[in-house]
Scaffold this motif. Structure first.
Motif, short mmCIF file in Angstrom:
data_model
loop_
_atom_site.label_atom_id
_atom_site.label_comp_id
_atom_site.label_asym_id
_atom_site.label_seq_id
_atom_site.Cartn_x
_atom_site.Cartn_y
_atom_site.Cartn_z
N LEU A 18 -12.36 5.10 -28.91
CA LEU A 18 -11.22 4.68 -29.71
C LEU A 18 -11.70 3.80 -30.85
O LEU A 18 -12.71 3.11 -30.74
CB LEU A 18 -10.23 3.92 -28.83
CG LEU A 18 -9.54 4.72 -27.72
CD1 LEU A 18 -8.75 3.78 -26.82
CD2 LEU A 18 -8.63 5.78 -28.30
N SER A 19 -10.96 3.79 -31.93
CA SER A 19 -11.29 2.94 -33.08
C SER A 19 -11.14 1.47 -32.68
O SER A 19 -10.16 1.08 -32.06
CB SER A 19 -10.35 3.27 -34.24
OG SER A 19 -10.65 2.51 -35.37
N GLU A 21 -12.55 -0.26 -30.31
CA GLU A 21 -12.19 -0.12 -28.90
C GLU A 21 -11.88 -1.45 -28.22
O GLU A 21 -11.02 -1.53 -27.33
CB GLU A 21 -13.34 0.57 -28.17
CG GLU A 21 -13.00 1.00 -26.76
CD GLU A 21 -14.12 1.82 -26.13
OE1 GLU A 21 -13.86 2.48 -25.11
OE2 GLU A 21 -15.24 1.80 -26.65
N ASN A 24 -8.26 -2.12 -29.34
CA ASN A 24 -7.33 -0.99 -29.38
C ASN A 24 -6.35 -1.07 -28.20
O ASN A 24 -6.75 -1.12 -27.04
CB ASN A 24 -8.11 0.32 -29.32
CG ASN A 24 -7.26 1.51 -29.74
OD1 ASN A 24 -6.30 1.86 -29.09
ND2 ASN A 24 -7.64 2.13 -30.85
N GLY A 95 -2.96 6.45 -37.94
CA GLY A 95 -3.59 5.80 -36.79
C GLY A 95 -2.71 5.81 -35.56
O GLY A 95 -3.17 6.11 -34.46
N GLN A 99 -3.93 8.55 -33.18
CA GLN A 99 -4.87 7.63 -32.52
C GLN A 99 -6.30 7.86 -33.03
O GLN A 99 -7.27 7.86 -32.28
CB GLN A 99 -4.83 7.77 -30.99
CG GLN A 99 -5.14 6.45 -30.30
CD GLN A 99 -4.75 6.43 -28.84
OE1 GLN A 99 -4.31 7.44 -28.27
NE2 GLN A 99 -4.90 5.28 -28.21
N ASP A 101 -8.61 6.65 -36.68
CA ASP A 101 -8.60 5.99 -37.98
C ASP A 101 -8.97 7.02 -39.05
O ASP A 101 -9.37 8.14 -38.73
CB ASP A 101 -9.52 4.77 -38.01
CG ASP A 101 -10.97 5.11 -37.71
OD1 ASP A 101 -11.53 5.97 -38.40
OD2 ASP A 101 -11.56 4.50 -36.78
N SER A 248 -6.83 1.86 -38.42
CA SER A 248 -7.45 1.42 -37.17
C SER A 248 -6.63 0.34 -36.47
O SER A 248 -6.27 0.48 -35.29
CB SER A 248 -8.87 0.90 -37.45
OG SER A 248 -9.45 0.39 -36.27
N GLN A 251 -3.42 0.61 -34.41
CA GLN A 251 -3.54 1.08 -33.02
C GLN A 251 -3.69 -0.07 -32.02
O GLN A 251 -3.81 0.17 -30.82
CB GLN A 251 -4.75 2.01 -32.89
CG GLN A 251 -4.69 3.24 -33.77
CD GLN A 251 -5.95 4.07 -33.68
OE1 GLN A 251 -6.42 4.40 -32.59
NE2 GLN A 251 -6.52 4.42 -34.83
N THR A 252 -3.68 -1.31 -32.51
CA THR A 252 -3.83 -2.45 -31.59
C THR A 252 -2.59 -2.66 -30.73
O THR A 252 -2.67 -3.31 -29.69
CB THR A 252 -4.12 -3.76 -32.36
OG1 THR A 252 -3.08 -3.98 -33.32
CG2 THR A 252 -5.47 -3.67 -33.08
N LYS A 254 0.14 -1.71 -28.07
CA LYS A 254 0.19 -0.86 -26.89
C LYS A 254 1.57 -0.24 -26.76
O LYS A 254 2.56 -0.93 -26.49
CB LYS A 254 -0.12 -1.68 -25.64
CG LYS A 254 -0.29 -0.85 -24.38
CD LYS A 254 -0.70 -1.73 -23.20
CE LYS A 254 -0.91 -0.90 -21.95
NZ LYS A 254 -1.31 -1.75 -20.80
#
Length: 465
Positions: A18-19, A21, A24, A95, A99, A101, A248, A251-252, A254
């Motif tokens: 994952l970008s 990671e 993420n 993103g 999921q 970048d 990127s 995607q932080t 959740k």
């Protein structure tokens, strides 16, 4: 055994990781509650993106634009900010939905040679961004503490440890620190502009688009042409690395990506966050140009460098009755804050680009040292060649921003293509037709202007010989 062996290697194959990671999906984003509760959950990534729209590169082009052309180039700041909002929406959406970048998406859908060529262009753009951070931070240290330019330039290499320390506190803390620095810069420049008493009518007139901004025949009172400064403002405002970064860090949060309704709502609040923060960046960039126009118009040849601006703010023959050492100090503090903010986002983007294009995972400290080393090299060479002449460093900074404008289409084209494809984005998340048409029109216009600029620059270089 495989995992154990990987730990012995400094550089690893990122594969399908994952970008970013480590962060993420690390921030809980509740989709229940009021609009404001949801907005608070998604607020943060937009601040990190907005940092790139107010870095030291913006200062030279915006203040210089005001000093040379009064309020005329405010329309370029407005247009740049609207373009930024459109592109960052696409980047964040890519993103969150895929999921991936932008670097991962580009590498996965292009041939090896094309992918490497785009990686090189992107790395050069990131290097140009880093040059602005180095110069801005070094000059701020020089102005505040009186250090020599070469010592100040070398000191900026130490900021690698700043981000390594911040990463230990979690991504939410980084977002909060960045937002605090943004508000500090905003408060300082709002105060400076209020004291400068700008011409309100001329200011609002400056936001109206004018063909004069594209004039490339001559500059008023010396300095850069309108076209050069306009493209410098665009390059300093709509920065290629921000497209990679936003795709990127969006995607932080959740969220349940299998739930289309929740994903659509998440994209909506990501866009709200992005647009609010970019509006703050627009205000700060406007304040920079307004300050240049209100205090320094007619004195463009005396405020061509950060040092000259610093000195002018305490010189009542230039800045008028409001001039004072306090204003100069506030200016230098804001410059230092801007440079450090940009350092944080530049480091994160470097990791995204390296991992996405080359499928290599490099420790952040090593990645930062390499990136900062490459940016330091031309700055150190210029500093030594010209004996620490700040005017030469500021000229290097301006051309680095123009290069960013030239590099922008290479990031724009893949982003527009991917987010406009139903096959890639799906029926629910593909760009609407009006957005597709507008985005490609912006791409064509910017590319055409950049080609004209490159031809003009090469013509001037040839004329020297």
């Amino acid at each position: 055994m495989v995992e154990a062996s990987k730990k012995h290697h400094m550089i690893e194959d990122a594969g399908d990781d994952l970008s970013l990671e480590e962060v993420n999906g690390s921030v809980e984003a509740s989709m229940s509650g009021s609009f404001w509760h949801k907005l608070a959950a998604f607020s943060g990534p937009g601040a990190l993106v907005a940092v790139g729209y107010m870095d030291p590169g913006n200062w030279v082009t915006s203040v210089g634009g005001g000093a040379q052309y009064h309020y005329l180039l405010l329309s370029i700041i407005l247009i740049s900010s609207l373009i930024a909002m459109l592109l960052q929406h696409m980047a964040g959406k890519l993103g969150m939905v895929k999921q991936e970048d932008l670097a991962q998406a580009t590498r996965a859908r292009t041939g090896k040679k094309t992918g490497i060529a785009l990686w090189i262009m992107t790395e050069l753009a990131l290097m140009a961004t880093d040059i602005a951070e180095v110069i801005g931070g070094a000059i701020a240290l020089h102005l505040l503490f009186g250090w020599s330019m070469i010592a100040s330039v070398l000191t900026t290499a130490l900021d690698v440890f700043l981000l390594l320390l911040l990463m230990k506190f979690g991504f939410r803390k980084i977002e909060a620190i960045v937002m605090t620095l943004i508000l500090t810069i905003l408060a300082i420049f709002a105060y400076l502009v209020i004291l400068s008493q700008p011409d309100i009518a001329a200011m609002f007139k400056g936001y109206l688009p004018s063909l004069q901004t594209m004039n490339n025949s001559h500059a008023m009172g010396g300095g850069e042409t309108r076209l050069m400064l306009s493209l410098g403002i665009i390059g300093a405002t709509v920065m290629p690395h921000n497209l990679y970064l936003h795709s990127s860090i969006s995607q932080t949060r959740k969220i349940d990506r299998e739930n289309k309704g929740e994903l659509k709502e998440a994209v909506r609040f990501m866009t709200w966050d992005s647009n609010i923060q970019l509006s703050l960046a627009f205000v700060i960039n406007s304040l920079l140009l307004i300050l240049g126009a209100a205090l320094f118009f007619g004195h463009a040849d005396q405020v061509g460098t950060f040092g000259a601006m610093y000195n002018a703010l305490q010189d009542n023959t230039i800045a008028g009755a409001v001039a004072s050492p306090v204003l100069s100090t506030l200016f230098a503090v804001a410059l230092l804050a801007s440079g450090q903010n940009s350092t944080i986002t530049g480091t994160l983007t470097g990791e995204v680009i390296m991992q996405g294009f080359l499928h290599l995972k490099v420790p952040m400290w090593l990645r930062r040292l390499v990136t900062r080393g490459l940016a330091l090299l031309p700055v150190i060479i210029f500093t030594l060649m010209y004996g620490g002449n700040e005017a030469k460093l500021d000229q290097l900074l301006i051309y680095s921003q123009v290069f960013l404008s030239v590099a922008l289409p290479f990031a724009m084209a893949p982003l527009i293509y991917f987010t406009s494809s139903k096959k890639i984005m799906g029926e629910e998340f593909v760009n609407p037709k009006w957005m597709i048409i507008l985005a490609w029109l912006i791409f064509i216009v910017l590319t055409g202007l950049n080609i004209q600029l490159v031809i003009d620059i090469f013509g001037k270089i040839i004329a020297l010989f």
